[in-house]
Design an enzyme around this catalytic site. Structure first.
Site, PDB file in Angstrom:
ATOM      1  N   LYS A  83       0.858  -1.187   0.000  1.00 28.71           N
ATOM      2  CA  LYS A  83       0.000   0.000   0.000  1.00 28.71           C
ATOM      3  C   LYS A  83       0.894   1.237   0.000  1.00 28.71           C
ATOM      4  O   LYS A  83       1.746   1.405   0.886  1.00 28.71           O
ATOM      5  CB  LYS A  83      -0.841  -0.039   1.282  1.00 28.71           C
ATOM      6  CG  LYS A  83      -2.288   0.346   1.089  1.00 28.71           C
ATOM      7  CD  LYS A  83      -3.008   0.110   2.396  1.00 28.71           C
ATOM      8  CE  LYS A  83      -4.357   0.712   2.420  1.00 28.71           C
ATOM      9  NZ  LYS A  83      -4.916   0.700   3.779  1.00 28.71           N
TER      10      LYS A  83
HETATM   11  C1  E4P Z   1      -8.212   1.717   3.710  1.00 29.42           C
HETATM   12  O1  E4P Z   1      -7.511   0.849   3.247  1.00 29.42           O
HETATM   13  C2  E4P Z   1      -8.021   2.351   5.005  1.00 29.42           C
HETATM   14  O2  E4P Z   1      -7.383   1.460   5.880  1.00 29.42           O
HETATM   15  C3  E4P Z   1      -9.319   2.716   5.687  1.00 29.42           C
HETATM   16  O3  E4P Z   1     -10.447   2.378   4.932  1.00 29.42           O
HETATM   17  C4  E4P Z   1      -9.325   4.063   6.305  1.00 29.42           C
HETATM   18  O4  E4P Z   1     -10.563   4.287   6.910  1.00 29.42           O
HETATM   19  P1  E4P Z   1     -10.833   5.370   8.064  1.00 29.42           P
HETATM   20  O5  E4P Z   1     -11.117   6.669   7.407  1.00 29.42           O
HETATM   21  O6  E4P Z   1     -12.015   4.819   8.786  1.00 29.42           O
HETATM   22  O7  E4P Z   1      -9.583   5.403   8.901  1.00 29.42           O
END
Ligand code: E4P
Length: 214
Positions: A83
């Site tokens: 990522k």
């Molecule tokens: C995506 O891969 C992220 O880990 C995640 O969806 C972030 O979400 P949040 O805004 O609830 O932290």
């Protein structure tokens, strides 16, 4: 639409995987920090439980170090998707990691143009953050729709992964728009399969039958 779990909590991953509906897992540094565990150890535990893409985010902010970290994660397990944040450095790292056949999930995507750039550089997944967009008075779902339309216009192979999902409605609308994947927190995941009328209906069926046997 594929369902991913957005968590690094192995206990909850194992619990929800009993339904055989979990196609993959996304993690991020905040989710790992919340668990207070070693990154590699936890990612490998998740890979053992779920046979699908597992996203593991780099911690570096310059592209050379991102590539180093990405290659290390890639060496841990065949299902790991690296990522990368959608910064200029992240885009440079994306290009390099794709030339080395590493699977990449571009994260922290908030606009159609960021998503287009990721697709042009060959990202496997692009993750628009619906909830965080909603928090800024824009519409996460509108941005998601625009990204999906642009990808369709040019037949990009990059898959759209709806992220930062805050509600069951977000999941439903992501599916209506044709998102390839939605990554869902355990809280929303547990909620989305329930309907009060199912429970009420079942209780009534069982009660009716029991009464008829008296
Ligand atoms: C995506 O891969 C992220 O880990 C995640 O969806 C972030 O979400 P949040 O805004 O609830 O932290």
């Amino acid at each position: 639409m594929k369902f991913y779990l957005d968590t690094a909590d192995i206990k909850v991953i194992k619990e929800l995987n009993q339904l055989a509906l979990v196609d993959g897992v996304t993690t991020n540094p905040s989710l790992i920090a919340k668990e207070g565990v070693d990154l590699k150890e936890r990612i490998l535990e998740i890979c053992k439980e779920i046979d699908g893409p597992i996203s593991c985010e780099v911690l570096a902010t310059d592209h050379k170090k991102m590539v180093e970290e990405g290659l290390e994660y890639h060496s841990w397990h065949k299902n790991i998707f690296v990522k990368l944040p959608c910064t200029d450095e992240g885009l440079k790292a994306l290009k390099i990691l794709k030339s080395k056949d590493v699977k990449v999930n571009m994260t922290l995507v908030f606009s159609p143009m960021q998503a287009l750039a990721c697709a042009k550089l060959g990202a496997d997944f692009v993750s628009p953050f619906l909830g965080r967009l909603d928090d800024t008075q824009s519409s996460g779902l509108e941005i998601l729709e625009q990204i999906i339309q642009i990808y369709e216009n040019y037949d990009f192979k990059t898959q759209v992964l709806a992220a930062s999902i805050r509600s069951v409605d977000h999941v439903v609308n992501s599916a209506l728009l044709g998102s390839d994947i939605a990554t869902i927190s355990p809280k929303v995941f547990k909620k989305m399969l329930k309907h009060p009328l199912t429970d009420i209906g079942l209780a009534k069926f069982l009660e009716d039958y029991k009464n008829s046997q008296k």
